[in-house]
Design a protein around this motif. Structure first.
Motif, PDB file in Angstrom:
ATOM      1  N   SER A 129     -14.227   6.517   4.283  1.00 31.62           N
ATOM      2  CA  SER A 129     -13.005   5.926   4.840  1.00 31.62           C
ATOM      3  C   SER A 129     -12.679   6.516   6.202  1.00 31.62           C
ATOM      4  O   SER A 129     -12.144   5.830   7.080  1.00 31.62           O
ATOM      5  CB  SER A 129     -11.829   6.157   3.884  1.00 31.62           C
ATOM      6  N   GLN A 131      -5.706   0.978   2.793  1.00 34.38           N
ATOM      7  CA  GLN A 131      -6.168   0.532   1.480  1.00 34.38           C
ATOM      8  C   GLN A 131      -7.245   1.475   0.933  1.00 34.38           C
ATOM      9  O   GLN A 131      -7.200   1.881  -0.234  1.00 34.38           O
ATOM     10  CB  GLN A 131      -6.719  -0.894   1.580  1.00 34.38           C
ATOM     11  N   LYS A 132      -8.218   1.821   1.786  1.00 34.26           N
ATOM     12  CA  LYS A 132      -9.304   2.694   1.351  1.00 34.26           C
ATOM     13  C   LYS A 132      -8.825   4.116   1.064  1.00 34.26           C
ATOM     14  O   LYS A 132      -9.379   4.803   0.200  1.00 34.26           O
ATOM     15  CB  LYS A 132     -10.399   2.734   2.425  1.00 34.26           C
ATOM     16  N   TYR A 169     -13.714   4.824   9.420  1.00 35.68           N
ATOM     17  CA  TYR A 169     -12.969   3.688   9.963  1.00 35.68           C
ATOM     18  C   TYR A 169     -12.145   4.078  11.194  1.00 35.68           C
ATOM     19  O   TYR A 169     -11.639   3.212  11.900  1.00 35.68           O
ATOM     20  CB  TYR A 169     -12.047   3.091   8.898  1.00 35.68           C
ATOM     21  N   TYR A 223      -4.784  -1.654   8.160  1.00 31.61           N
ATOM     22  CA  TYR A 223      -4.584  -2.008   6.752  1.00 31.61           C
ATOM     23  C   TYR A 223      -5.796  -1.605   5.922  1.00 31.61           C
ATOM     24  O   TYR A 223      -5.667  -1.094   4.799  1.00 31.61           O
ATOM     25  CB  TYR A 223      -4.341  -3.512   6.609  1.00 31.61           C
ATOM     26  N   LEU A 224      -7.000  -1.822   6.477  1.00 33.61           N
ATOM     27  CA  LEU A 224      -8.230  -1.456   5.762  1.00 33.61           C
ATOM     28  C   LEU A 224      -8.258   0.038   5.473  1.00 33.61           C
ATOM     29  O   LEU A 224      -8.631   0.470   4.381  1.00 33.61           O
ATOM     30  CB  LEU A 224      -9.445  -1.863   6.604  1.00 33.61           C
ATOM     31  N   GLN A 272       0.821  -1.210   0.000  1.00 33.80           N
ATOM     32  CA  GLN A 272       0.000   0.000   0.000  1.00 33.80           C
ATOM     33  C   GLN A 272       0.855   1.261   0.000  1.00 33.80           C
ATOM     34  O   GLN A 272       0.496   2.263  -0.632  1.00 33.80           O
ATOM     35  CB  GLN A 272      -0.939  -0.002   1.215  1.00 33.80           C
ATOM     36  N   ALA A 275      -5.447  -5.296  11.202  1.00 33.53           N
ATOM     37  CA  ALA A 275      -6.341  -5.413  10.046  1.00 33.53           C
ATOM     38  C   ALA A 275      -7.093  -4.110   9.799  1.00 33.53           C
ATOM     39  O   ALA A 275      -7.273  -3.697   8.638  1.00 33.53           O
ATOM     40  CB  ALA A 275      -7.333  -6.556  10.263  1.00 33.53           C
ATOM     41  N   SER A 276      -7.519  -3.442  10.865  1.00 32.42           N
ATOM     42  CA  SER A 276      -8.259  -2.188  10.711  1.00 32.42           C
ATOM     43  C   SER A 276      -7.368  -1.104  10.106  1.00 32.42           C
ATOM     44  O   SER A 276      -7.813  -0.324   9.259  1.00 32.42           O
ATOM     45  CB  SER A 276      -8.832  -1.729  12.050  1.00 32.42           C
TER      46      SER A 276
END
Length: 437
Positions: A402, A232-233, A405, A228-229, A51, A225-226
């Motif tokens: 985004s 990514q977004k 998040y 990374y999300l 990313q 994971a959050s």
């Protein structure tokens, strides 16, 4: 992969592993949970690096596009020749853009074609996918082939590029701030959740409990994971247009709004209930793309009449504006000299900026050459302000969802605290039961 990149990759991997390891020690995880978290950190770091490469690529492409456009404009102002402007742009560009411009120059020099400039510059348009580059190329080709007074227009284009660059840099900073806020939220949540276990007296400790170990492991993995999300977004291609309403939605919304404008009572009950929402959504979409269309029309006015400039803008107009432009062109045939076509454009909506811009276009037909130039400049200046607001709406649509998040780590933390409280109560009641027995 170069040695420097390998070194950076190893350094970043070690940083992530150390942070996760310290977190696991703070949470008093057993060896199995510890190894699971370390393994997860290695896997996630690999995706983090992917990313980051995408982020740097998008940023580099944006900067290259801006530098290319600015240099083309500066060079064309001095010597209105596309070939000479390309030569200057190649000199200031990075290695990738230099190779691309060399291909364009070679194509112009050696290939015979009636549309050689369009075909050659199309290589750059294909690379960057930027509407402003395509508009710039079309303008330069017109001046190259037809001549005309271009100085005022080239200054307008340059100002538009600079304003766009400034706005996008602000958006880039906003995205970085959102990612930083998410990271702060993750660390503060992990510290809060981990600190609770240290508030409990030694005889009521529950950190060795299997449920605690499982939940703590899941929390640490989900935090990675959050993040990374979010990365990514928030990895946005700054040259790409954000997605708005689909073509089918635009057509359906227009049908409802136009029918409601003509005869509101004829709408179905479901359409009446959603009429205001649909109209508002379509108005927002029009506000986002209307300035782009105005810029195209204004650029066409260098050599065309207002009606011809609007007609020539139709092919590249955003889909949400094609329907009203078609109606406008039909109205031009009905009222060749009247103000009615301009007044009727998007009459179903409460869009003051549309009405004002169209009245300015109408007045240009009635003015002399010098006065028309001043009026066109007024349209461009006003449109630049609208463009700033429109692009702000576009970017908010892209980063708004985004940004939500950022609350995800806090939600995970609340769930973890609830589990810890249940464990603490369970251990406490069990100890009380043992004492009573």
């Amino acid at each position: 992969m170069s040695k420097k990149k390998i070194k950076n990759l190893l350094t970043n991997s070690i940083k992530v592993i150390v942070v996760v390891a310290l977190t696991c020690l703070g949470y008093k995880l057993n060896p199995i949970s510890f190894l699971i978290c370390i393994a997860a950190s290695i896997v996630f770091n690999y995706f983090f690096e992917i990313q980051e490469k995408k982020r740097l690529h998008y940023l580099e492409e944006f900067k290259s596009a801006v530098l290319y456009m600015e240099q083309m404009v500066y060079s064309f102002k001095k010597r209105p020749k596309i070939r000479l402007a390309l030569e200057d742009a190649r000199k200031v560009g990075n290695d990738n853009i230099k190779k691309l411009i060399e291909q364009v120059e070679d194509m112009i020099d050696n290939k015979e074609s009636e549309n050689i400039y369009k075909e050659a510059l199309g290589l750059i348009e294909e690379r960057f996918k930027c509407k402003r580059i395509k508009s710039l190329h079309e303008f330069l080709i017109k001046v190259e082939l037809r001549g005309g007074e271009y100085e005022n227009y080239i200054n307008i284009i340059l100002k538009d590029i600079k304003d766009w660059n400034d706005r996008m840099l602000i958006f880039i900073q906003n995205v970085a701030r959102v990612k930083r806020n998410v990271l702060i939220s993750i660390f503060s949540t992990l510290i809060t959740c981990g600190f609770i276990a240290y508030l409990v007296p030694a005889q009521y400790k529950y950190t060795s409990n299997g449920v605690y170990q499982l939940c703590s492991t899941i929390l640490i993995v989900l935090m990675m994971a959050s993040y990374y999300l979010v990365t990514q977004k928030m990895n946005i291609d700054w040259l790409e247009e954000g997605k708005g309403l689909s073509d089918n939605q635009v057509m359906r919304y227009y049908n409802v709004v136009e029918q409601g404008f003509r005869d509101y009572k004829s709408l179905k009950i479901s359409e009446k209930l959603s009429y205001k929402k649909i109209k508002k959504r379509l108005e927002k979409e029009l506000q986002k793309y209307f300035p782009d269309w105005i810029r195209e029309v204004a650029m066409n006015l260098q050599n065309d009449t207002v009606q011809s400039a609007i007609e020539n803008s139709y092919e590249r107009a955003p889909f949400v504006l094609k329907r009203p432009i078609r109606k406008l062109l039909i109205d031009f045939e009905k009222y060749p000299v009247g103000i009615e076509p301009y007044d009727n454009l998007l009459v179903e909506f409460e869009l003051d900026e549309v009405k004002s811009s169209m009245k300015m276009f109408y007045s240009i037909n009635e003015l002399g050459k010098d006065e028309a130039k001043e009026q066109i400049s007024s349209i461009i200046d006003r449109n630049n302000k609208l463009a700033g607001h429109a692009e702000e709406m576009k970017m908010q649509d892209r980063i708004g969802a985004s940004a939500m998040y950022a609350s995800l780590p806090m939600i995970l933390g609340v769930v973890k605290i609830m589990v810890d409280m249940v464990l603490m109560i369970s251990v406490f009641t069990s100890s009380i039961g043992n004492v009573l027995n």
